[in-house]
Design an enzyme around this catalytic site. Structure first.
Site, PDB file in Angstrom:
ATOM      1  N   GLU A 207      -7.521   0.171  -7.149  1.00  9.32           N
ATOM      2  CA  GLU A 207      -6.248  -0.472  -6.815  1.00  9.32           C
ATOM      3  C   GLU A 207      -6.294  -0.692  -5.317  1.00  9.32           C
ATOM      4  OE1 GLU A 207      -3.200  -1.616  -5.454  1.00  9.32           O
ATOM      5  OE2 GLU A 207      -2.401   0.417  -5.567  1.00  9.32           O
ATOM      6  N   CYS A 241       1.324  -2.011  -1.160  1.00  9.04           N
ATOM      7  CA  CYS A 241       0.431  -3.085  -1.609  1.00  9.04           C
ATOM      8  C   CYS A 241       1.190  -4.143  -2.392  1.00  9.04           C
ATOM      9  CB  CYS A 241      -0.710  -2.512  -2.440  1.00  9.04           C
ATOM     10  SG  CYS A 241      -0.180  -1.580  -3.889  1.00  9.04           S
TER      11      CYS A 241
END
Length: 430
Positions: A207, A241
């Site tokens: 990720e 993010c």
């Protein structure tokens, strides 16, 4: 005194040999005990998060509380999610089972020091694995507290810290004991881990970064969407993010949208981090604030205009709005990990989609408009791992989370998350 990583790996592997034999109902009971410990100590853990990375205390406690929602999801659904499936064949019986793999390495970031770890560790442990975690070096208090949180009387130790510099992680991956790796972090770190894991034939979940577009069509309720946009950009001091980073606004409403955005962002002012009313903190490290400032300044040299903010004092980065952005500027091409909002206009939906996809990242996108059925027809046109219609991109235990392109490999949470590190074993009986 530094502990040899191999000693920790051996302990984790010994614990796995016992844990893999524990039935799922007892594993769920273990999760219940972890949840109780987490909830009872949420204020304490929240303070440690704030001490580590300067997150406002209300957001730190909310992060800990969010971890309990993830545990609740797997307590309620874990047994069903781990079930195999029957397959109709010529044999008497054919089916699959999901067996644990072994010791799984987690390389975790600092921006959500509890949440990121829990969304990796909870489904991985419930699947029957044990975990070792290399946490970010700037959140040591959180790292130590996490290991304590997973220590439950009557159970083997299933979670172990590895206090190592990042340069030593590749050596850990080489160990025969490590059976898989999950990393949340930067592109360079993800690339290095994936390369090493590939060399030793081990599965990875990555990720990585995101530069999410936040697209607003001209037919929206402006006040409502502006409120969502401000939260999407400045939550966690912009260090997320999945934050909205590139704001693509229809030219017919762009100027008024930016004006309202600047008005609403005035509540994000510097304050006492331990006061529950404070909404924004310092950035986690001064060098991160410097990096963001450099991206901003290079873009200004290329023609971007500061409409609000723009000042930095060590790790404090004033909430900032840049306009007159082009797709060639660093603030468009790179991930702006902090409280910096950049705005571009568009005339057609096709143009907005093209701008959204003009990125090496592909984590998530938000698009806002009244004609939901028309928006649903556009979903397949986006490159991202998630499309949110009339909502900011969020992570939720019930839905898979992960990106496309340079935003990563694999998925966390939901069914996909718990099956990331299992041996999907086929059984055939003649």
């Amino acid at each position: 005194m530094k502990i040899d990583p191999e000693v920790i790996l051996e302990k984790a592997n010994n614990a796995f040999e016992k844990w893999k034999l524990v039935d799922v109902k007892m594993r769920v009971f273990y999760l219940q005990k972890v949840r109780e410990k987490l909830w009872q100590n949420k204020e304490h853990y929240g303070k440690l998060i704030t001490d580590d990375m300067y997150k406002p205390i209300a957001q730190s406690i909310a992060e800990v509380e969010k971890c309990t929602t993830l545990i609740d999801y797997y307590i309620q659904n874990g047994e069903t999610l781990l079930q195999g499936r029957a397959i109709e064949t010529k044999w008497t019986a054919t089916y699959t089972v999901n067996d644990p793999m072994g010791v799984i390495l987690g390389v975790m970031p600092w921006n959500f020091p509890f949440w990121q770890v829990f969304r990796f560790a909870i489904p991985t442990i419930l699947a029957g694995n044990t975990v070792v975690v290399k946490h970010a070096s700037n959140v040591p208090l959180s790292a130590k507290a996490l290991e304590d949180c997973f220590l439950i009387d009557g159970f083997e130790q299933l979670y172990y810290n590895l206090f190592l510099p990042g340069s030593e992680i590749e050596k850990v991956i080489e160990s025969d004991i490590i059976r898989g790796v999950s990393l949340t972090g930067s592109e360079p770190a993800g690339s290095a881990v994936a390369k090493k894991a590939g060399e030793f034939i081990k599965p990875v979940v990555l990720e990585l970064g995101g530069s999410n577009a936040f697209i607003v069509l001209e037919d929206v309720n402006l006040d409502e969407v502006v409120k969502i946009a401000v939260n999407a950009r400045f939550q966690n001091t912009g260090q997320s993010c999945i934050a909205g980073k590139r704001f693509l606004i229809h030219n017919n409403i762009k100027d008024v949208f930016i004006k309202k955005f600047i008005e609403q962002m005035q509540v994000f002012t510097k304050g006492d981090l331990y006061n529950p009313v404070t909404k924004i903190g310092l950035m986690a490290r001064e060098d991160l604030a410097e990096e963001l400032e450099n991206l901003m300044n290079k873009s200004i040299e290329m023609g971007a205009k500061i409409l609000a903010g723009g000042k930095r004092d060590k790790a404090w980065f004033e909430p900032t709005v840049l306009a007159d952005i082009t797709s060639q500027m660093p603030v468009f091409r790179e991930e702006t990990f902090g409280p910096l909002a950049v705005f571009m206009g568009f005339d057609t939906v096709e143009e907005a989609i093209s701008l959204s996809n003009d990125s090496r990242f592909g984590l998530g996108v938000s698009i806002f408009g009244k004609e939901v059925e028309d928006l649903k027809k556009m979903i397949h046109l986006f490159d991202d791992g998630a499309v949110f219609i009339n909502e900011m991109v969020i992570s939720d235990p019930r839905v898979p989370f992960g990106g496309n392109k340079f935003s990563g490999i694999g998925r966390e949470m939901a069914l996909e998350g718990i099956l990331s590190f299992v041996n999907k074993k086929t059984i055939v009986i003649k």
